[in-house]
Design a protein around this motif. Structure first.
Motif, short mmCIF file in Angstrom:
data_model
loop_
_atom_site.label_atom_id
_atom_site.label_comp_id
_atom_site.label_asym_id
_atom_site.label_seq_id
_atom_site.Cartn_x
_atom_site.Cartn_y
_atom_site.Cartn_z
N ASP A 94 58.33 -50.17 14.37
CA ASP A 94 57.51 -49.33 13.51
C ASP A 94 56.39 -48.67 14.31
OD1 ASP A 94 59.10 -49.63 11.33
OD2 ASP A 94 57.60 -50.53 10.02
N ILE A 95 56.86 -48.00 15.35
CA ILE A 95 55.98 -47.19 16.19
C ILE A 95 55.70 -45.89 15.45
CG2 ILE A 95 55.97 -45.87 18.36
CD1 ILE A 95 58.07 -48.12 19.31
N PHE A 96 56.71 -45.41 14.73
CA PHE A 96 56.65 -44.12 14.05
C PHE A 96 56.03 -44.25 12.65
CE2 PHE A 96 60.77 -42.28 16.17
CZ PHE A 96 60.14 -42.29 17.39
N GLN A 97 55.53 -43.13 12.16
CA GLN A 97 55.13 -42.90 10.77
C GLN A 97 53.77 -43.48 10.40
OE1 GLN A 97 55.37 -40.74 8.27
NE2 GLN A 97 57.51 -41.20 7.92
N GLY A 98 52.94 -42.66 9.80
CA GLY A 98 51.66 -43.17 9.32
C GLY A 98 50.49 -42.23 9.56
N THR A 99 50.62 -41.34 10.54
CA THR A 99 49.59 -40.32 10.73
C THR A 99 50.31 -38.99 10.98
OG1 THR A 99 49.43 -40.35 13.14
CG2 THR A 99 48.17 -42.03 11.95
N PRO A 100 49.56 -37.87 10.83
CA PRO A 100 50.20 -36.57 11.04
C PRO A 100 50.78 -36.37 12.44
CG PRO A 100 48.14 -36.32 9.85
CD PRO A 100 48.20 -37.74 10.29
N TYR A 101 50.37 -37.16 13.40
CA TYR A 101 50.98 -37.04 14.73
C TYR A 101 52.50 -37.15 14.62
CZ TYR A 101 46.60 -37.36 17.38
OH TYR A 101 45.37 -37.10 17.92
N PHE A 102 52.95 -38.04 13.75
CA PHE A 102 54.40 -38.19 13.60
C PHE A 102 55.01 -37.00 12.86
CE2 PHE A 102 58.14 -39.81 11.21
CZ PHE A 102 58.96 -40.01 12.31
N THR A 133 40.21 -42.50 30.22
CA THR A 133 40.03 -41.04 30.26
C THR A 133 41.35 -40.31 30.42
OG1 THR A 133 38.69 -41.80 32.10
CG2 THR A 133 37.90 -39.90 30.90
N ALA A 134 42.21 -40.83 31.28
CA ALA A 134 43.48 -40.13 31.52
C ALA A 134 44.31 -40.05 30.23
CB ALA A 134 44.26 -40.85 32.61
N VAL A 135 44.34 -41.15 29.48
CA VAL A 135 45.10 -41.17 28.24
C VAL A 135 44.48 -40.20 27.23
CG1 VAL A 135 45.64 -42.61 26.22
CG2 VAL A 135 46.15 -43.45 28.52
N ASN A 136 43.16 -40.21 27.18
CA ASN A 136 42.47 -39.31 26.27
C ASN A 136 42.76 -37.85 26.59
OD1 ASN A 136 41.00 -39.44 24.01
ND2 ASN A 136 39.13 -40.18 24.96
N THR A 137 42.77 -37.52 27.86
CA THR A 137 43.07 -36.16 28.29
C THR A 137 44.50 -35.78 27.91
OG1 THR A 137 41.61 -36.56 30.16
CG2 THR A 137 43.01 -34.61 30.29
N PHE A 138 45.38 -36.75 28.02
CA PHE A 138 46.78 -36.50 27.67
C PHE A 138 46.94 -36.21 26.17
CE2 PHE A 138 51.06 -37.94 26.48
CZ PHE A 138 51.83 -37.20 27.37
N ILE A 139 46.18 -36.94 25.35
CA ILE A 139 46.29 -36.78 23.89
C ILE A 139 45.61 -35.48 23.42
CG2 ILE A 139 45.66 -37.78 21.63
CD1 ILE A 139 45.59 -40.54 23.03
N ALA A 140 44.54 -35.08 24.14
CA ALA A 140 43.65 -34.00 23.67
C ALA A 140 44.34 -32.75 23.11
CB ALA A 140 42.66 -33.63 24.77
N PRO A 141 45.29 -32.12 23.84
CA PRO A 141 45.89 -30.90 23.28
C PRO A 141 46.64 -31.15 21.96
CG PRO A 141 46.98 -31.57 25.33
CD PRO A 141 45.75 -32.41 25.19
N TYR A 142 47.29 -32.30 21.87
CA TYR A 142 47.98 -32.66 20.62
C TYR A 142 46.96 -32.82 19.49
CZ TYR A 142 52.08 -33.90 23.50
OH TYR A 142 53.15 -33.88 24.36
N ARG A 143 45.88 -33.53 19.82
CA ARG A 143 44.85 -33.83 18.81
C ARG A 143 44.20 -32.53 18.32
NH1 ARG A 143 41.25 -36.98 21.80
NH2 ARG A 143 42.25 -38.93 21.21
N ASP A 144 43.90 -31.62 19.25
CA ASP A 144 43.21 -30.39 18.89
C ASP A 144 44.06 -29.52 17.98
OD1 ASP A 144 41.21 -31.33 20.43
OD2 ASP A 144 41.59 -30.01 22.16
N THR A 145 45.34 -29.39 18.31
CA THR A 145 46.24 -28.59 17.49
C THR A 145 46.32 -29.17 16.08
OG1 THR A 145 47.53 -28.24 19.47
CG2 THR A 145 48.59 -27.62 17.41
N LEU A 146 46.44 -30.49 16.04
CA LEU A 146 46.56 -31.18 14.77
C LEU A 146 45.29 -31.04 13.94
CD1 LEU A 146 49.02 -32.77 13.95
CD2 LEU A 146 47.85 -34.86 14.63
N GLU A 147 44.17 -31.18 14.61
CA GLU A 147 42.87 -31.15 13.94
C GLU A 147 42.66 -29.83 13.19
OE1 GLU A 147 40.04 -33.04 12.37
OE2 GLU A 147 41.37 -34.01 13.82
N GLN A 148 43.11 -28.74 13.84
CA GLN A 148 42.98 -27.43 13.21
C GLN A 148 43.72 -27.37 11.88
OE1 GLN A 148 44.20 -24.49 16.00
NE2 GLN A 148 42.30 -24.57 17.16
#
Lengths: 257, 307
Positions: free
Chosen positions: B94-102, A41-56
């Protein structure tokens, strides 16, 4: 203090005692990370804001694809489509007023390995194009002598083909033959414009032959943006993307055996 | 390779194979011993070519749809850490590159997450250079673990001082030495993206560093984190293993190989070197259990011959 003393003693013993030891692999496994493992859960919470911005940005649908298109050697619908887009945009770029360049026969090459996944059938989202073209590569116009373009085709023959537009040829066991560019046979004395990703222009994927370029013009046009714009334009016109299964490169090596 | 993974998936859970049964594949090394216990166990967890795959692979009908994901990887790593005292978590590049996160966050998120998962070390893959050596150098501030590379000379670049030639990790009485082997960037990384960096031969520079770790630093095990690839025309993990004396274990990458069974190669000293790689995209977490025991080294059960 006792702990320090003990540590020292252990260290001395370790150094003075020259016993053999062995190490062995007692087991090995590749543990599948699948749905049986719950999210932390903690990791998911950490990723969430990045994921949401990207998803848009990523979820927007820009078109529709009827048939899955892969990127393979020697020809494939996806590599042909991307090369076609590069050729059209490259010609437009050269023709544009602020570029001081003569019109010349031209072709486009994209490396099959640079297109990282297939374009699946169904709705096409921005994300799909990012997955195909994750790199920040820009369209580059390379001016080359005909004789060096000949070397270029021999290189493409060696690797078994790559995405190609504006040209066709046959791979033989001795190299490349029947090279046609703009429907004319390759002329060693002519100058050509070759449109490639900057990665190839810089010698990437073993395209060292571009070291012989007379001139390289790096545009600011990202390949990914060009693909997105192409699909959006077709959608606006009520068209679907073209599935071109035609052989621009014929591999005659197997037939010759 | 693809057939293999299918078979593995059909079994639902991935394999747990024991090499040579109870006889074990023993790797003799130098002469330092442990105190307090007869044997010690080290659990090595490893990934490679994770390629910015932070979320599971989309459910798009592709081969590995729905697999992977950093949040699940964390759960799995935590579970294994609770079960074992000495656990190493390593990555081979090769941690980088492959999804838009990068594309949008330039590798920051990948490195922050690896820091949260408490990776002990990683090495550089070619895709770490995709946005240039200066960007890489900038992103390394988010890595709370060392990047190890032994054969790149970066002294004339922005990476100067930011990589380690080798690294030692102490786990109980065990001293584990790590080196990092980077692939030849020529023709693979755009020239402008590694400007000023020099590539040295992995065999010579790697073995020299491994020798130092064994003889001067008294490491019980030397692990090479390699991004050279497996079964390549150029120098690769099989060739490195065969042509060196002081590397015991190679945790590989670059070729995205899912290895159901590790390869074993006899090195120049006549000792077996184990090579393992865990596919790509964080679909699997590799695990190798190494047991250290006092006494004479035993022979191996299976040797891979390099042609």
């Amino acid at each position: 203090m006792f702990r320090l003393y003990t540590s020292l003693l252990l260290l001395l013993l370790a150094v003075s005692c020259r016993q053999n030891y062995s190490h062995s692999i007692s087991s090995h496994e590749l543990i599948a990370i699948d749905t049986t493992i719950l999210d932390d859960t903690a990791v998911n919470t950490f990723i969430a804001p990045y994921r949401d911005t990207l998803e848009q940005k990523m979820h927007r649908i820009i078109g529709f694809n009827q048939k899955t298109m892969s990127s393979d050697r020697p020809n494939s619908p996806l590599s042909s489509m991307v090369a076609d887009i590069m050729l059209a945009e490259g010609r437009k770029f050269i023709d544009s007023a602020d570029i001081d360049a003569e019109p010349r026969p031209s072709l486009a090459i994209v490396n099959v390995r640079g297109l990282r996944t297939s374009l699946n059938a169904g709705d096409i989202s921005i994300r799909d194009v990012f997955e195909i073209m994750p790199f920040e590569n820009v369209l580059t116009a390379v001016l080359m002598k005909g004789e060096d373009v000949d070397s270029l085709f021999r290189h493409i023959a060696t690797i078994g083909g790559d995405g190609l537009a504006g040209a066709s040829f046959t791979i033989t066991r001795r190299g490349a033959k029947n090279i046609m560019i703009d429907d004319q046979p390759l002329d060693s004395d002519q100058m050509y414009h070759v449109f490639v990703p900057d990665y190839l222009a810089d010698g990437g994927d073993s395209y060292f032959v571009f070291g012989k370029a007379v001139e390289k013009i790096y545009t600011r046009l990202k390949l990914r943006d060009l693909i997105i714009q192409h699909i959006e334009k077709l959608t606006k016109q009520g068209k679907q993307i073209t599935f071109d299964g035609q052989a621009r490169i014929v591999d005659a090596r197997k037939a010759a055996k | 390779m693809i057939l293999m993974i299918n078979r593995m998936q059909n079994r639902r859970n991935f394999i747990k194979t024991i090499i040579g049964g109870s006889a074990l594949a023993a790797l003799p090394a130098s002469a330092y011993t442990f105190w307090g216990r007869e044997t010690q166990k080290l659990v090595i967890l490893h990934t490679n070519d994770t390629h910015s795959r932070i979320d599971p692979i989309p459910n798009d009908g592709s081969q590995y749809a729905g697999m992977g994901g950093v949040a699940r990887r964390m759960t799995l790593i935590d579970k294994i850490r609770r079960e074992h005292e000495h656990v190493l978590l390593l990555d081979s590049g090769d941690i980088f590159q492959g999804t838009p996160y990068f594309n949008f966050y330039d590798g920051k998120l990948e490195l922050q997450l690896m820091t949260r998962m408490k990776y002990d070390a990683s090495t550089l893959g070619n895709h770490e250079f995709d946005n240039g050596i200066d960007n890489l150098s900038h992103q390394l501030q988010y890595a709370g673990f060392p990047f190890i590379n032994t054969n790149y000379d970066v002294s004339e670049t922005a990476l100067n001082g930011k990589l380690k030639r080798s690294h030692i990790i102490q786990k109980g009485n065990l001293r584990i030495g790590l080196i990092g082997l980077g692939i030849n960037p020529k023709g693979l990384i755009a020239d402008s993206n590694y400007k000023g960096m020099l590539y040295n031969a992995p065999v010579q520079t790697g073995d020299l560093e491994a020798k130092m770790l064994k003889e001067k630093e008294h490491c019980h095990l030397v692990i090479a984190l390699s991004h050279l690839g497996l079964k390549m025309d150029a120098i690769d993990d099989l060739k490195v293993a065969a042509q060196t004396r002081h590397i015991d274990l190679i945790i590989g990458g670059h070729t995205h190989t899912f290895m159901e069974t590790p390869e074993m190669v006899t090195n120049l000293n006549g000792n077996p070197v184990v090579i393992q790689q865990a596919g790509t995209a964080g679909i699997c977490l590799g695990r190798l259990d190494v047991v250290f025991e006092q006494g004479e080294a035993k022979t191996t059960s299976r040797i891979y011959e390099v042609k």
